[in-house]
Design a protein around this motif. Structure first.
Motif, short mmCIF file in Angstrom:
data_model
loop_
_atom_site.label_atom_id
_atom_site.label_comp_id
_atom_site.label_asym_id
_atom_site.label_seq_id
_atom_site.Cartn_x
_atom_site.Cartn_y
_atom_site.Cartn_z
N GLY A 147 0.76 -1.23 0.00
CA GLY A 147 0.00 0.00 0.00
C GLY A 147 0.80 1.29 0.00
N ARG A 148 2.11 1.21 0.20
CA ARG A 148 2.91 2.42 0.29
C ARG A 148 4.08 2.38 -0.69
NH1 ARG A 148 3.14 5.96 4.20
NH2 ARG A 148 3.80 7.17 2.39
N ASN A 176 5.01 5.65 -6.50
CA ASN A 176 4.66 7.05 -6.25
C ASN A 176 3.33 7.41 -6.90
OD1 ASN A 176 7.05 7.37 -4.87
ND2 ASN A 176 8.08 8.55 -6.47
N ASN A 177 3.00 6.73 -7.99
CA ASN A 177 1.77 7.04 -8.73
C ASN A 177 0.52 6.44 -8.11
OD1 ASN A 177 3.22 8.44 -10.76
ND2 ASN A 177 3.71 6.51 -11.78
N THR A 178 0.70 5.48 -7.20
CA THR A 178 -0.47 4.80 -6.62
C THR A 178 -0.60 5.01 -5.12
OG1 THR A 178 0.82 2.75 -6.38
CG2 THR A 178 -0.44 3.03 -8.41
N PHE A 182 1.26 10.14 -1.23
CA PHE A 182 2.49 10.66 -1.82
C PHE A 182 2.34 12.13 -2.18
CE2 PHE A 182 4.64 11.72 -5.83
CZ PHE A 182 5.96 11.62 -5.42
N ASP A 183 3.37 12.93 -1.90
CA ASP A 183 3.38 14.36 -2.20
C ASP A 183 4.71 14.69 -2.87
OD1 ASP A 183 3.46 17.16 -2.22
OD2 ASP A 183 2.38 17.33 -0.31
#
Length: 267
Positions: A147-148, A176-178, A182-183
């Motif tokens: 999940g991360r 990073n896209n999912t 994420f920032d």
């Protein structure tokens, strides 16, 4: 802040680089760093700039794995620790782009397998910035868990100020896209540095600062003074001793000639 002040602060930070308190200069080719915003005055696309009045580094959730009372240390690895070695370094600034000395940074992250140590303090530790606002952490590239995307947790606190809780991310990670939190503003600047990697990130805290106005030394005056602009080759005295300026800059408290060998040479 006027353009001269911005350039001079940039010069001071480059001098700190030369003194070995920050990341290699080659890192500036990646995501924007707060220290580089002082050169153009334009907000970068990623890491927040530190022009007075700009937004500070964005906060993020703490997550379920924070533990208080981590040991004070700058290295989270030992000789046999598995994983790709990673050095993270940078500065902590306030809103006026002045460094914050003795700021607390408390890091925690997953191991190479994506697991957190909830019994002991592996891959957990806190440290304080030096007089130039610089920090340096030796660790590994953290593993992934469901999940991360890949990330490092950190709490940052200027003395007597509120705590910033946030996370640092790695560029070019597929997840990073999912990752829902994420920032991109929290992307580190990462490069290969065999046998591992080096990363840079500058924190901008919501700490008001009042920089000293830029001044010039009085005619005929040679005594070092905070706020004065000095050109390379200028001679000053400090505490009864003579010094020669090595690099043009605007003097700041904490960068007196005896404590700034990258800026001053004893005459």
């Amino acid at each position: 802040m006027d353009d001269d002040n911005k350039i001079s602060r940039k010069a001071v930070l480059r001098a700190a680089l030369a003194a070995g308190v920050a990341v290699p200069a080659a890192l500036v080719a990646g995501p924007a760093l707060a220290r580089d915003a002082t050169q153009t005055g334009k907000p970068p696309e990623l890491t927040p700039s530190c022009e007075e009045g700009d937004e500070p580094t964005p906060p993020q959730m703490e997550g379920p794995y924070f533990k208080p009372n981590s040991p004070q240390r700058t290295s989270l690895v030992g000789p046999g620790t598995p994983g790709t070695r990673l050095t993270v370094s940078g500065y902590v600034f306030g809103l006026a782009c002045l460094p914050v000395a003795r700021a607390l940074l408390d890091f925690w992250q997953a191991d190479v397998n994506g697991a957190y140590d909830n019994v002991g303090y592996n891959f957990r530790g806190h440290q304080f910035t030096d007089a130039n606002g610089a920090f340096r952490l030796s660790t590994i590239v953290p593993g992934l868990y469901p999940g991360r995307t890949r990330h490092i947790h950190v709490k940052v606190q200027a003395p007597g100020r509120p705590i910033l809780t946030t996370q640092l991310y790695f560029p070019n990670e597929p997840r990073n896209n999912t990752d829902p939190i994420f920032d991109a503003r929290l992307l580190m600047n990462v490069r290969d540095a065999p046998p591992g990697k080096e990363a840079a990130f500058d924190f901008v805290l919501n700490v008001p600062q009042n920089p000293s106005p830029t001044t010039t030394p009085p005619p005929g005056g040679t005594t070092w003074a905070a706020g004065a602009s000095y050109a390379a080759g200028v001679r000053v005295t400090y505490d009864g001793r003579g010094y020669v300026c090595l690099q043009s800059h605007t003097a700041q408290p904490g960068w007196e000639p005896p404590s700034a060998p990258s800026l001053w040479r004893a005459d």
